[in-house]
Write a protein that holds these residues in place. Structure first.
Motif, PDB file in Angstrom:
ATOM      1  N   THR A  27       7.228  -3.155   2.184  1.00  8.73           N
ATOM      2  CA  THR A  27       8.270  -2.046   3.764  1.00  8.73           C
ATOM      3  C   THR A  27       8.092  -1.589   3.364  1.00  8.73           C
ATOM      4  O   THR A  27       7.512  -0.390   3.213  1.00  8.73           O
ATOM      5  CB  THR A  27       9.962  -2.074   3.062  1.00  8.73           C
ATOM      6  OG1 THR A  27      10.618  -2.357   4.498  1.00  8.73           O
ATOM      7  CG2 THR A  27      10.667  -1.220   2.147  1.00  8.73           C
ATOM      8  N   ASN A  28       8.252  -0.597   5.017  1.00  4.55           N
ATOM      9  CA  ASN A  28       7.723   0.574   5.581  1.00  4.55           C
ATOM     10  C   ASN A  28       9.462   1.343   6.328  1.00  4.55           C
ATOM     11  O   ASN A  28      10.026   2.045   6.852  1.00  4.55           O
ATOM     12  CB  ASN A  28       7.474   0.702   6.822  1.00  4.55           C
ATOM     13  CG  ASN A  28       7.606  -0.543   8.454  1.00  4.55           C
ATOM     14  OD1 ASN A  28       8.709  -0.898   8.061  1.00  4.55           O
ATOM     15  ND2 ASN A  28       6.956   0.338   9.596  1.00  4.55           N
ATOM     16  N   GLY A  29      10.648   0.639   5.500  1.00  2.00           N
ATOM     17  CA  GLY A  29      12.346  -0.053   6.068  1.00  2.00           C
ATOM     18  C   GLY A  29      12.872   1.277   5.643  1.00  2.00           C
ATOM     19  O   GLY A  29      12.882   0.841   4.108  1.00  2.00           O
ATOM     20  N   ARG A  70      11.203  -7.579 -10.580  1.00  2.00           N
ATOM     21  CA  ARG A  70      11.702  -7.178  -9.348  1.00  2.00           C
ATOM     22  C   ARG A  70      11.499  -5.996  -8.242  1.00  2.00           C
ATOM     23  O   ARG A  70      11.987  -4.848  -8.216  1.00  2.00           O
ATOM     24  CB  ARG A  70      13.484  -7.816  -8.709  1.00  2.00           C
ATOM     25  CG  ARG A  70      13.797  -9.049  -9.178  1.00  2.00           C
ATOM     26  CD  ARG A  70      15.248  -9.159  -8.466  1.00  2.00           C
ATOM     27  NE  ARG A  70      16.466  -8.737  -8.849  1.00  2.00           N
ATOM     28  CZ  ARG A  70      17.031  -9.218 -10.078  1.00  2.00           C
ATOM     29  NH1 ARG A  70      16.602 -10.294  -9.865  1.00  2.00           N
ATOM     30  NH2 ARG A  70      18.122  -8.079 -10.535  1.00  2.00           N
ATOM     31  N   LEU A  71      10.041  -6.117  -7.560  1.00  2.00           N
ATOM     32  CA  LEU A  71       9.374  -4.894  -7.500  1.00  2.00           C
ATOM     33  C   LEU A  71       9.713  -4.652  -6.202  1.00  2.00           C
ATOM     34  O   LEU A  71       9.337  -5.390  -5.015  1.00  2.00           O
ATOM     35  CB  LEU A  71       8.345  -4.969  -7.537  1.00  2.00           C
ATOM     36  CG  LEU A  71       7.304  -5.466  -8.948  1.00  2.00           C
ATOM     37  CD1 LEU A  71       6.090  -5.408  -9.352  1.00  2.00           C
ATOM     38  CD2 LEU A  71       8.148  -3.979 -10.346  1.00  2.00           C
ATOM     39  N   MET A  72       9.657  -3.774  -5.305  1.00  2.00           N
ATOM     40  CA  MET A  72      10.041  -2.935  -4.141  1.00  2.00           C
ATOM     41  C   MET A  72       8.460  -1.892  -4.231  1.00  2.00           C
ATOM     42  O   MET A  72       8.420  -0.641  -5.195  1.00  2.00           O
ATOM     43  CB  MET A  72      11.030  -1.984  -3.769  1.00  2.00           C
ATOM     44  CG  MET A  72      11.590  -1.501  -2.495  1.00  2.00           C
ATOM     45  SD  MET A  72      12.974  -1.072  -1.600  1.00  2.00           S
ATOM     46  CE  MET A  72      13.210  -0.028  -3.736  1.00  2.00           C
ATOM     47  N   ILE A  73       7.823  -2.259  -3.302  1.00  2.00           N
ATOM     48  CA  ILE A  73       6.702  -0.939  -3.272  1.00  2.00           C
ATOM     49  C   ILE A  73       7.226  -0.820  -1.672  1.00  2.00           C
ATOM     50  O   ILE A  73       6.851  -1.286  -0.758  1.00  2.00           O
ATOM     51  CB  ILE A  73       5.556  -1.891  -3.128  1.00  2.00           C
ATOM     52  CG1 ILE A  73       5.162  -1.860  -4.501  1.00  2.00           C
ATOM     53  CG2 ILE A  73       4.539  -0.167  -3.069  1.00  2.00           C
ATOM     54  CD1 ILE A  73       4.169  -2.772  -4.698  1.00  2.00           C
ATOM     55  N   GLU A  75      -0.455   2.352   7.794  1.00  2.00           N
ATOM     56  CA  GLU A  75      -0.704   0.462   8.673  1.00  2.00           C
ATOM     57  C   GLU A  75      -2.000   1.130   7.701  1.00  2.00           C
ATOM     58  O   GLU A  75      -1.591  -0.050   7.543  1.00  2.00           O
ATOM     59  CB  GLU A  75      -1.575   1.691   9.984  1.00  2.00           C
ATOM     60  CG  GLU A  75      -0.466   1.694  11.147  1.00  2.00           C
ATOM     61  CD  GLU A  75      -1.020   2.145  12.342  1.00  2.00           C
ATOM     62  OE1 GLU A  75      -2.130   1.950  12.403  1.00  2.00           O
ATOM     63  OE2 GLU A  75      -0.730   2.979  13.555  1.00  2.00           O
ATOM     64  N   GLU A  76      -2.401   1.706   6.911  1.00  2.00           N
ATOM     65  CA  GLU A  76      -3.255   1.990   6.360  1.00  2.00           C
ATOM     66  C   GLU A  76      -2.582   0.869   4.764  1.00  2.00           C
ATOM     67  O   GLU A  76      -3.426   0.152   4.294  1.00  2.00           O
ATOM     68  CB  GLU A  76      -3.538   3.119   5.593  1.00  2.00           C
ATOM     69  CG  GLU A  76      -5.108   2.976   4.652  1.00  2.00           C
ATOM     70  CD  GLU A  76      -5.425   3.358   3.055  1.00  2.00           C
ATOM     71  OE1 GLU A  76      -5.890   2.089   2.648  1.00  2.00           O
ATOM     72  OE2 GLU A  76      -4.141   3.449   2.562  1.00  2.00           O
ATOM     73  N   PHE A  77      -1.448   1.133   4.490  1.00  2.00           N
ATOM     74  CA  PHE A  77      -0.975   1.023   3.342  1.00  2.00           C
ATOM     75  C   PHE A  77      -1.321  -0.558   3.227  1.00  2.00           C
ATOM     76  O   PHE A  77      -0.408  -1.785   2.632  1.00  2.00           O
ATOM     77  CB  PHE A  77       0.787   1.696   3.618  1.00  2.00           C
ATOM     78  CG  PHE A  77       1.503   0.430   2.488  1.00  2.00           C
ATOM     79  CD1 PHE A  77       1.788   1.042   0.909  1.00  2.00           C
ATOM     80  CD2 PHE A  77       1.953  -0.410   2.584  1.00  2.00           C
ATOM     81  CE1 PHE A  77       2.444   0.373  -0.133  1.00  2.00           C
ATOM     82  CE2 PHE A  77       3.255  -0.710   1.559  1.00  2.00           C
ATOM     83  CZ  PHE A  77       3.802  -0.514   0.068  1.00  2.00           C
ATOM     84  N   PHE A  78      -0.523  -1.258   4.161  1.00  2.00           N
ATOM     85  CA  PHE A  78      -0.305  -2.712   4.407  1.00  2.00           C
ATOM     86  C   PHE A  78      -1.455  -3.631   4.734  1.00  2.00           C
ATOM     87  O   PHE A  78      -1.770  -4.615   4.373  1.00  2.00           O
ATOM     88  CB  PHE A  78       0.490  -3.109   5.887  1.00  2.00           C
ATOM     89  CG  PHE A  78       1.910  -3.198   5.450  1.00  2.00           C
ATOM     90  CD1 PHE A  78       2.691  -3.641   4.466  1.00  2.00           C
ATOM     91  CD2 PHE A  78       2.081  -1.767   6.509  1.00  2.00           C
ATOM     92  CE1 PHE A  78       3.834  -3.303   4.496  1.00  2.00           C
ATOM     93  CE2 PHE A  78       4.103  -1.488   5.386  1.00  2.00           C
ATOM     94  CZ  PHE A  78       4.306  -1.562   4.674  1.00  2.00           C
TER      95      PHE A  78
END
Length: 260
Positions: free
Chosen positions: A126-128, A143-146, A165-168
């Motif tokens: 996510t980005n939020g 149950r990972l969150m990145i 943007e580069e992350f995704f």
């Protein structure tokens, strides 16, 4: 000012003025005329801007349709029960054990995050901030969150810009759950901010399946920056307020329609 910020400001300026010379734009934004020319060349493919001799003209006859970006509190409060219903349905129908999913920070999509606690294994990208906060009670080593980094936009609660943007581009997700603030047949799915939509476009390229969650009140609204066309998604989840005309046109497009 980052290049994307400058481009958004440039479009806004042209929409307000109707037309401007390269020199005027160069002086306004503190960059060379060559830089302005490159910006316009790129924007002309996606926005109703036409280059003229020594400048540019804004051609959008739909300008009066454009909506302002609402505050987060306003977005959260609008159609609360419908958003809860769409999120619950999407989580149950489209998320499977072991999936890697992308959730952006729309006020409908972020609600999916708090409906994943029953899964033993899932990876959430996510980005939020709202999405992160909703998933936090369920995060474990399985149950990972990145989350990406980037420049934080307070009004949308999102990380944006080149770092985000580069992350995704680094990941391949099974499903992206996406939303937008408006949809018209002429403009597609739209949002108010260019930097947010650039991140969403990178998310779209990272996922095998795109599920759009859009409550029916969003139809007929147009915002500043395109997110996607109907042909870019595979599934549209909406509520029973959808008009019969829109239902028929969506089904004829080949998109899988779920009315909840």
């Amino acid at each position: 000012m980052l290049p994307l910020q400058r481009k958004q400001a440039l479009i806004t300026y042209l929409a307000d003025k109707g037309a401007a010379s390269l020199k005027e734009l160069s002086d306004r934004f503190g960059v060379t005329e060559m830089t302005i020319r490159r910006d316009l060349n790129g924007l002309e493919h996606e926005y109703p801007i036409r280059r003229s001799h020594g400048g540019a003209v804004y051609l959008d006859a739909r300008q009066e349709m454009l909506q302002d970006e609402p505050e987060m509190e306003t977005k959260q409060a609008a159609n609360h029960q419908v958003k809860e219903r769409l999120a619950a349905y999407a989580a149950k129908t489209f998320v499977r054990e072991g999936d890697t999913i992308v959730l952006e920070n729309g006020t409908t999509v972020s609600r999916i995050a708090e409906r994943l606690g029953h899964l033993d294994r899932v990876t959430l990208l996510t980005n939020g901030m709202d999405t992160m906060n909703r998933f936090r009670p369920y995060a474990t080593d399985k149950r990972l969150m990145i989350s990406c980094g980037g420049m934080f936009r307070d009004i949308s609660g999102t990380f944006v810009g080149p770092v985000a943007e580069e992350f995704f581009t680094r990941y391949h997700a099974d499903t992206l759950f996406l939303s937008a603030l408006g949809y018209t047949w002429e403009t597609g799915f739209t949002d108010p901010n260019l930097m947010d939509t650039q991140v969403k476009k990178t998310m779209i390229r990272s996922a095998k399946k795109i599920v759009m969650l859009l409550d029916s009140s969003k139809f007929g609204k147009c915002f500043f920056s395109p997110v996607a066309e109907l042909s870019d998604i595979q599934v549209l989840v909406t509520d029973d307020g959808l008009s019969e005309e829109n239902r028929v046109r969506i089904e004829e497009s080949g998109v899988e329609l779920h009315i909840v």
